[in-house]
Design a protein around this motif. Structure first.
Motif, PDB file in Angstrom:
ATOM      1  N   VAL A  75       0.827  -1.206   0.000  1.00 18.77           N
ATOM      2  CA  VAL A  75       0.000   0.000   0.000  1.00 18.77           C
ATOM      3  C   VAL A  75       0.863   1.259   0.000  1.00 18.77           C
ATOM      4  O   VAL A  75       0.568   2.237  -0.692  1.00 18.77           O
ATOM      5  CB  VAL A  75      -0.958  -0.010   1.210  1.00 18.77           C
ATOM      6  N   GLN A  76       1.952   1.223   0.763  1.00 20.33           N
ATOM      7  CA  GLN A  76       2.823   2.396   0.859  1.00 20.33           C
ATOM      8  C   GLN A  76       3.550   2.688  -0.447  1.00 20.33           C
ATOM      9  O   GLN A  76       3.733   3.850  -0.816  1.00 20.33           O
ATOM     10  CB  GLN A  76       3.847   2.205   1.979  1.00 20.33           C
ATOM     11  N   VAL A  77       3.986   1.660  -1.151  1.00 17.58           N
ATOM     12  CA  VAL A  77       4.753   1.870  -2.392  1.00 17.58           C
ATOM     13  C   VAL A  77       3.909   1.640  -3.639  1.00 17.58           C
ATOM     14  O   VAL A  77       4.389   1.791  -4.764  1.00 17.58           O
ATOM     15  CB  VAL A  77       6.002   0.966  -2.434  1.00 17.58           C
ATOM     16  N   GLN A  78       2.643   1.253  -3.435  1.00 18.92           N
ATOM     17  CA  GLN A  78       1.690   1.056  -4.530  1.00 18.92           C
ATOM     18  C   GLN A  78       2.191   0.071  -5.580  1.00 18.92           C
ATOM     19  O   GLN A  78       2.236   0.361  -6.792  1.00 18.92           O
ATOM     20  CB  GLN A  78       1.326   2.392  -5.162  1.00 18.92           C
ATOM     21  N   THR A  79       2.580  -1.100  -5.119  1.00 21.89           N
ATOM     22  CA  THR A  79       2.916  -2.213  -5.998  1.00 21.89           C
ATOM     23  C   THR A  79       1.936  -3.349  -5.725  1.00 21.89           C
ATOM     24  O   THR A  79       1.395  -3.451  -4.625  1.00 21.89           O
ATOM     25  CB  THR A  79       4.353  -2.716  -5.744  1.00 21.89           C
ATOM     26  N   PRO A  80       1.683  -4.218  -6.699  1.00 16.51           N
ATOM     27  CA  PRO A  80       0.747  -5.338  -6.484  1.00 16.51           C
ATOM     28  C   PRO A  80       1.173  -6.196  -5.301  1.00 16.51           C
ATOM     29  O   PRO A  80       2.361  -6.310  -4.993  1.00 16.51           O
ATOM     30  CB  PRO A  80       0.836  -6.127  -7.800  1.00 16.51           C
ATOM     31  N   PHE A  81       0.188  -6.790  -4.637  1.00 14.83           N
ATOM     32  CA  PHE A  81       0.485  -7.641  -3.481  1.00 14.83           C
ATOM     33  C   PHE A  81       1.423  -8.771  -3.893  1.00 14.83           C
ATOM     34  O   PHE A  81       1.169  -9.483  -4.868  1.00 14.83           O
ATOM     35  CB  PHE A  81      -0.790  -8.225  -2.892  1.00 14.83           C
ATOM     36  N   PHE A  82       2.504  -8.944  -3.133  1.00 12.49           N
ATOM     37  CA  PHE A  82       3.507  -9.965  -3.440  1.00 12.49           C
ATOM     38  C   PHE A  82       3.042 -11.346  -2.996  1.00 12.49           C
ATOM     39  O   PHE A  82       3.371 -12.347  -3.627  1.00 12.49           O
ATOM     40  CB  PHE A  82       4.827  -9.612  -2.746  1.00 12.49           C
ATOM     41  N   ASN A  83       2.269 -11.404  -1.918  1.00 11.33           N
ATOM     42  CA  ASN A  83       1.816 -12.675  -1.353  1.00 11.33           C
ATOM     43  C   ASN A  83       0.295 -12.761  -1.324  1.00 11.33           C
ATOM     44  O   ASN A  83      -0.395 -11.745  -1.395  1.00 11.33           O
ATOM     45  CB  ASN A  83       2.339 -12.846   0.075  1.00 11.33           C
ATOM     46  N   SER A  84      -0.180 -13.976  -1.170  1.00  9.92           N
ATOM     47  CA  SER A  84      -1.589 -14.207  -0.855  1.00  9.92           C
ATOM     48  C   SER A  84      -1.716 -14.420   0.647  1.00  9.92           C
ATOM     49  O   SER A  84      -0.776 -14.888   1.299  1.00  9.92           O
ATOM     50  CB  SER A  84      -2.122 -15.442  -1.586  1.00  9.92           C
ATOM     51  N   VAL A  85      -2.882 -14.075   1.191  1.00 12.07           N
ATOM     52  CA  VAL A  85      -3.177 -14.283   2.605  1.00 12.07           C
ATOM     53  C   VAL A  85      -4.475 -15.078   2.697  1.00 12.07           C
ATOM     54  O   VAL A  85      -5.503 -14.652   2.172  1.00 12.07           O
ATOM     55  CB  VAL A  85      -3.310 -12.945   3.356  1.00 12.07           C
ATOM     56  N   CYS A  86      -4.408 -16.233   3.349  1.00 18.91           N
ATOM     57  CA  CYS A  86      -5.562 -17.127   3.455  1.00 18.91           C
ATOM     58  C   CYS A  86      -5.844 -17.429   4.923  1.00 18.91           C
ATOM     59  O   CYS A  86      -4.912 -17.596   5.719  1.00 18.91           O
ATOM     60  CB  CYS A  86      -5.272 -18.413   2.689  1.00 18.91           C
ATOM     61  N   CYS A  87      -7.107 -17.505   5.287  1.00 15.68           N
ATOM     62  CA  CYS A  87      -7.479 -17.811   6.673  1.00 15.68           C
ATOM     63  C   CYS A  87      -7.327 -19.306   6.949  1.00 15.68           C
ATOM     64  O   CYS A  87      -7.810 -20.134   6.175  1.00 15.68           O
ATOM     65  CB  CYS A  87      -8.923 -17.390   6.941  1.00 15.68           C
ATOM     66  N   ILE A  88      -6.668 -19.633   8.047  1.00 12.25           N
ATOM     67  CA  ILE A  88      -6.532 -21.033   8.446  1.00 12.25           C
ATOM     68  C   ILE A  88      -7.607 -21.413   9.464  1.00 12.25           C
ATOM     69  O   ILE A  88      -7.716 -22.577   9.853  1.00 12.25           O
ATOM     70  CB  ILE A  88      -5.131 -21.323   9.022  1.00 12.25           C
ATOM     71  N   ARG A  89      -8.355 -20.425   9.920  1.00 11.05           N
ATOM     72  CA  ARG A  89      -9.535 -20.664  10.756  1.00 11.05           C
ATOM     73  C   ARG A  89     -10.456 -19.456  10.589  1.00 11.05           C
ATOM     74  O   ARG A  89     -10.071 -18.456   9.991  1.00 11.05           O
ATOM     75  CB  ARG A  89      -9.147 -20.862  12.222  1.00 11.05           C
ATOM     76  N   ASP A  90     -11.677 -19.545  11.076  1.00 13.34           N
ATOM     77  CA  ASP A  90     -12.583 -18.400  10.997  1.00 13.34           C
ATOM     78  C   ASP A  90     -11.912 -17.185  11.637  1.00 13.34           C
ATOM     79  O   ASP A  90     -11.356 -17.287  12.738  1.00 13.34           O
ATOM     80  CB  ASP A  90     -13.897 -18.707  11.715  1.00 13.34           C
ATOM     81  N   SER A  91     -11.968 -16.051  10.958  1.00  9.74           N
ATOM     82  CA  SER A  91     -11.201 -14.888  11.400  1.00  9.74           C
ATOM     83  C   SER A  91     -12.005 -13.599  11.267  1.00  9.74           C
ATOM     84  O   SER A  91     -12.939 -13.500  10.463  1.00  9.74           O
ATOM     85  CB  SER A  91      -9.903 -14.755  10.573  1.00  9.74           C
ATOM     86  N   LYS A  92     -11.604 -12.628  12.080  1.00  7.40           N
ATOM     87  CA  LYS A  92     -12.178 -11.286  12.011  1.00  7.40           C
ATOM     88  C   LYS A  92     -11.037 -10.326  11.677  1.00  7.40           C
ATOM     89  O   LYS A  92     -10.000 -10.321  12.351  1.00  7.40           O
ATOM     90  CB  LYS A  92     -12.825 -10.901  13.344  1.00  7.40           C
ATOM     91  N   VAL A  93     -11.229  -9.530  10.626  1.00 11.78           N
ATOM     92  CA  VAL A  93     -10.158  -8.698  10.094  1.00 11.78           C
ATOM     93  C   VAL A  93     -10.655  -7.271   9.888  1.00 11.78           C
ATOM     94  O   VAL A  93     -11.762  -7.052   9.390  1.00 11.78           O
ATOM     95  CB  VAL A  93      -9.645  -9.266   8.744  1.00 11.78           C
ATOM     96  N   ALA A  94      -9.833  -6.297  10.278  1.00 11.29           N
ATOM     97  CA  ALA A  94     -10.128  -4.895   9.994  1.00 11.29           C
ATOM     98  C   ALA A  94      -9.541  -4.550   8.631  1.00 11.29           C
ATOM     99  O   ALA A  94      -8.369  -4.822   8.370  1.00 11.29           O
ATOM    100  CB  ALA A  94      -9.524  -3.993  11.065  1.00 11.29           C
ATOM    101  N   ARG A  95     -10.358  -3.966   7.759  1.00 11.65           N
ATOM    102  CA  ARG A  95      -9.888  -3.558   6.429  1.00 11.65           C
ATOM    103  C   ARG A  95      -9.886  -2.037   6.366  1.00 11.65           C
ATOM    104  O   ARG A  95     -10.919  -1.387   6.535  1.00 11.65           O
ATOM    105  CB  ARG A  95     -10.784  -4.139   5.334  1.00 11.65           C
ATOM    106  N   ILE A  96      -8.699  -1.481   6.131  1.00 11.34           N
ATOM    107  CA  ILE A  96      -8.489  -0.041   6.241  1.00 11.34           C
ATOM    108  C   ILE A  96      -8.031   0.504   4.896  1.00 11.34           C
ATOM    109  O   ILE A  96      -7.077  -0.012   4.299  1.00 11.34           O
ATOM    110  CB  ILE A  96      -7.422   0.266   7.316  1.00 11.34           C
TER     111      ILE A  96
END
Length: 212
Positions: A75-96
């Motif tokens: 987000v800071q350098v505005q390049t495409p995400f290098f990695n994927s992030v997957c939930c390994i259990r039910d999760s609650k996430v803040a999206r900013i």
């Protein structure tokens, strides 16, 4: 201090809208090569971060269950995400949003300092991991994985995924199975397909120190 506490404080002070999203186990939070529009903070649950190559092979960067921010670099350098992030259990996430994240950094020096500290820790760990891969045998890496997965041997029983371990170590299942069986025969661990139990953490610590 933690991201969770810093986020709670920011919620109380800001008028900007922040999304709190619920994800099911197996759902993707960030897709590799996706557009970096948001920063994410894990509030509850667990995630794994991995990179996929053109052949469909995955390299696991880590499994995280608390106090974790992700997407902040891209987000800071505005390049495409290098990695994927997957939930390994039910999760609650803040999206900013990118804008809200930048405003948060500017308005809260403690948060900015904490982000910087955690980022430096990630870089240091990555550098040390590179050294470990070049100088230490696979047995050492399996031991270190068990230490990391058990929160520095504090959690004597934890969820275990052999495929993730294989991706993380960049090895093959046969070699890892052989080493895990050896550790089990020596009375250090006990495991099955889904869970791992640490039986003798002092023996694990001594074995790691023998390589240093």
């Amino acid at each position: 201090m933690s991201y969770f506490k810093l986020f709670q404080r920011f919620q109380e002070q800001t008028t900007e809208k922040i999304e709190i999203l619920d994800y099911k186990k197996g759902e993707i939070v960030i897709q590799q090569d996706g557009k970096p529009e948001y920063v994410y903070i894990l509030l509850v649950g667990g995630i794994k971060v991995y990179h996929s190559n053109s052949k469909g092979q995955n390299f696991l960067f880590g499994i995280f269950e608390k106090d974790e921010i992700f997407g902040e670099l891209e987000v800071q350098v505005q390049t495409p995400f290098f990695n994927s992030v997957c939930c390994i259990r039910d999760s609650k996430v803040a999206r900013i949003t990118h804008t809200t994240y930048k405003n948060w950094l500017k308005s809260d020096p403690e948060f900015a300092l904490y982000v910087n500290k955690k980022l430096c820790t990630k870089i240091a760990n990555s550098s040390w991991r590179m050294v470990e891969y070049n100088f230490f045998p696979l047995e050492y890496h399996v031991l270190k994985y068990l230490v990391d997965a058990s929160d520095n041997l504090e959690a004597l029983e934890f969820l275990f995924n052999k495929q993730d371990m294989t991706h993380y170590l960049g090895s093959n299942p046969r070699s890892i199975n052989r080493i895990l069986k050896q550790f089990s025969d020596e009375g250090m661990i006990e495991g099955n397909k889904n869970r791992m139990i640490i039986l003798d953490k002092e023996m694990i610590r001594k074995r790691i120190l023998s390589y240093l």
